[in-house]
Design a protein around this motif. Structure first.
Motif, PDB file in Angstrom:
ATOM      1  N   VAL A 148       0.861  -1.181   0.000  1.00 18.92           N
ATOM      2  CA  VAL A 148       0.000   0.000   0.000  1.00 18.92           C
ATOM      3  C   VAL A 148       0.898   1.231   0.000  1.00 18.92           C
ATOM      4  O   VAL A 148       2.088   1.148   0.295  1.00 18.92           O
ATOM      5  N   ARG A 149       0.310   2.357  -0.329  1.00 16.61           N
ATOM      6  CA  ARG A 149       1.080   3.608  -0.325  1.00 16.61           C
ATOM      7  C   ARG A 149       0.724   4.455   0.887  1.00 16.61           C
ATOM      8  O   ARG A 149      -0.436   4.518   1.284  1.00 16.61           O
ATOM      9  N   PRO A 150       1.712   5.120   1.466  1.00 16.64           N
ATOM     10  CA  PRO A 150       1.441   6.035   2.579  1.00 16.64           C
ATOM     11  C   PRO A 150       0.444   7.107   2.119  1.00 16.64           C
ATOM     12  O   PRO A 150       0.439   7.475   0.932  1.00 16.64           O
ATOM     13  N   PRO A 151      -0.412   7.577   3.024  1.00 23.25           N
ATOM     14  CA  PRO A 151      -0.370   7.332   4.469  1.00 23.25           C
ATOM     15  C   PRO A 151      -1.133   6.084   4.929  1.00 23.25           C
ATOM     16  O   PRO A 151      -1.354   5.949   6.141  1.00 23.25           O
ATOM     17  N   ALA A 152      -1.533   5.211   4.016  1.00 24.16           N
ATOM     18  CA  ALA A 152      -2.172   3.971   4.451  1.00 24.16           C
ATOM     19  C   ALA A 152      -1.223   3.195   5.355  1.00 24.16           C
ATOM     20  O   ALA A 152      -0.030   3.096   5.071  1.00 24.16           O
ATOM     21  N   ALA A 153      -1.760   2.659   6.436  1.00 25.74           N
ATOM     22  CA  ALA A 153      -0.940   1.921   7.397  1.00 25.74           C
ATOM     23  C   ALA A 153      -0.842   0.455   6.994  1.00 25.74           C
ATOM     24  O   ALA A 153      -1.755  -0.104   6.372  1.00 25.74           O
ATOM     25  N   ILE A 154       0.261  -0.162   7.362  1.00 28.93           N
ATOM     26  CA  ILE A 154       0.468  -1.581   7.111  1.00 28.93           C
ATOM     27  C   ILE A 154      -0.145  -2.379   8.263  1.00 28.93           C
ATOM     28  O   ILE A 154       0.033  -2.039   9.434  1.00 28.93           O
TER      29      ILE A 154
END
Length: 304
Positions: free
Chosen positions: A272-278
């Motif tokens: 995923v790409r920031p700002p999505a959290a892992i």
């Protein structure tokens, strides 16, 4: 302008698969995901939605997504999401992708950009008139930052001739859907990962337009409601609801769903790409347990 209202059913909101480093769109995985929706009988597809990380894609990547989906979608109609809240920027987003299509989309999904119904009418009519496309009106205040009263949204949509559907994602969703259905003659779809699906159907929704890693469950629930009403749909949906609730965790929902898709063999990586959290490592085992107990989740792949 000739427009058609969206057909009732399940419009799958597509994830945008990324390469392992997150730097590029994985079009091969996207094709595989689209082909899965075709195979399981989805009503239509939605590209560049919130679940598709559209706001984090470059214009070139958005074109690649739309072109890939269109090429793999067979005869399924497609809704294209626009991220901008003002008409000028939304029209620019539309112009960037519409020319890669060989047929018009089923609609452009545009988020409500103001709590003022007059401003919403001006915004969405401008997009419709300048693009020549039907409009799916999306009310998603958690993402847009805009909260509009449901009665005001009804009043606005009544004045948008190009409206082909409303996607209602204002919590609590069932009361909002009930008000919209009672006041409008366009179909109203629920979202929010399917968390309110059964209750939304009970108050008159046309189905679901959302992302969920086992969309077979969305289709099964909607079909059961159509054929057998609330009791039949409830019987079907209860097997999917634990995974629906697990995946819809604030901040990590996108990562969890991508991990689910990886386990299902539909995409190659959960990037995923920031700002999505892992998603935390501690939850990935829990995810596998949910998948093992969810119909159609291909448990033979889980843990491999």
């Amino acid at each position: 302008m000739t427009i058609e209202k969206l057909a009732p059913g399940v419009w799958g909101v597509l994830a945008t698969p990324l390469t392992a480093d997150g730097e590029s769109v994985d079009t091969e995985s996207l094709t595989r995901q689209v082909e899965h929706y075709v195979r399981i009988g989805a009503t239509g597809l939605t590209a560049l939605g919130v679940f598709g990380e559209a706001m984090r894609l470059t214009p070139e990547e958005r074109r690649a997504v739309v072109g890939t989906v269109a090429a793999a979608a067979a005869d399924l109609p497609m809704v294209i999401g626009l991220s901008a809240l003002d008409a000028e920027a939304a029209c620019a987003e539309a112009a960037n992708v519409l020319d890669v299509l060989d047929r018009p989309p089923a609609g452009l999904m545009v988020q409500v950009g103001s709590p003022d119904p007059d401003a919403v009418v001006a915004q969405l009519n401008a997009v419709a008139e300048r693009t020549g496309q039907g409009i799916v009106v999306q009310d998603y205040p958690v993402v847009s930052g805009v909260s509009i009263a449901t009665d005001d949204l009804v009043a606005a949509v009544r004045r948008i001739p190009a409206a082909v559907a409303v996607k209602s994602e204002s919590s609590p969703s069932p009361p909002a859907v009930a008000t919209l259905v009672a006041g409008l003659d366009v179909p109203v779809f629920g979202g929010l990962g399917g968390t309110g699906l059964l209750d939304e159907l009970a108050v008159g929704s046309a189905g679901a337009m959302t992302g969920f890693s086992v969309p077979e469950g969305l289709i099964a629930c909607v079909n059961a409601f159509r054929d057998g009403g609330f009791t039949a749909a409830r019987e079907v949906w209860r097997d999917y609801l634990p995974l629906v609730n697990f995946e819809f965790q604030a901040g990590i929902a996108l990562s969890l769903r991508k991990h689910s898709f990886v386990h299902r063999g539909l995409i190659a990586t959960p990037a995923v790409r920031p700002p999505a959290a892992i998603a935390p490592e501690a939850l990935l085992g829990v995810l596998r347990e949910h998948l093992r107990h969810t119909p159609y989740a291909l448990p033979d792949r889980v843990g491999s």
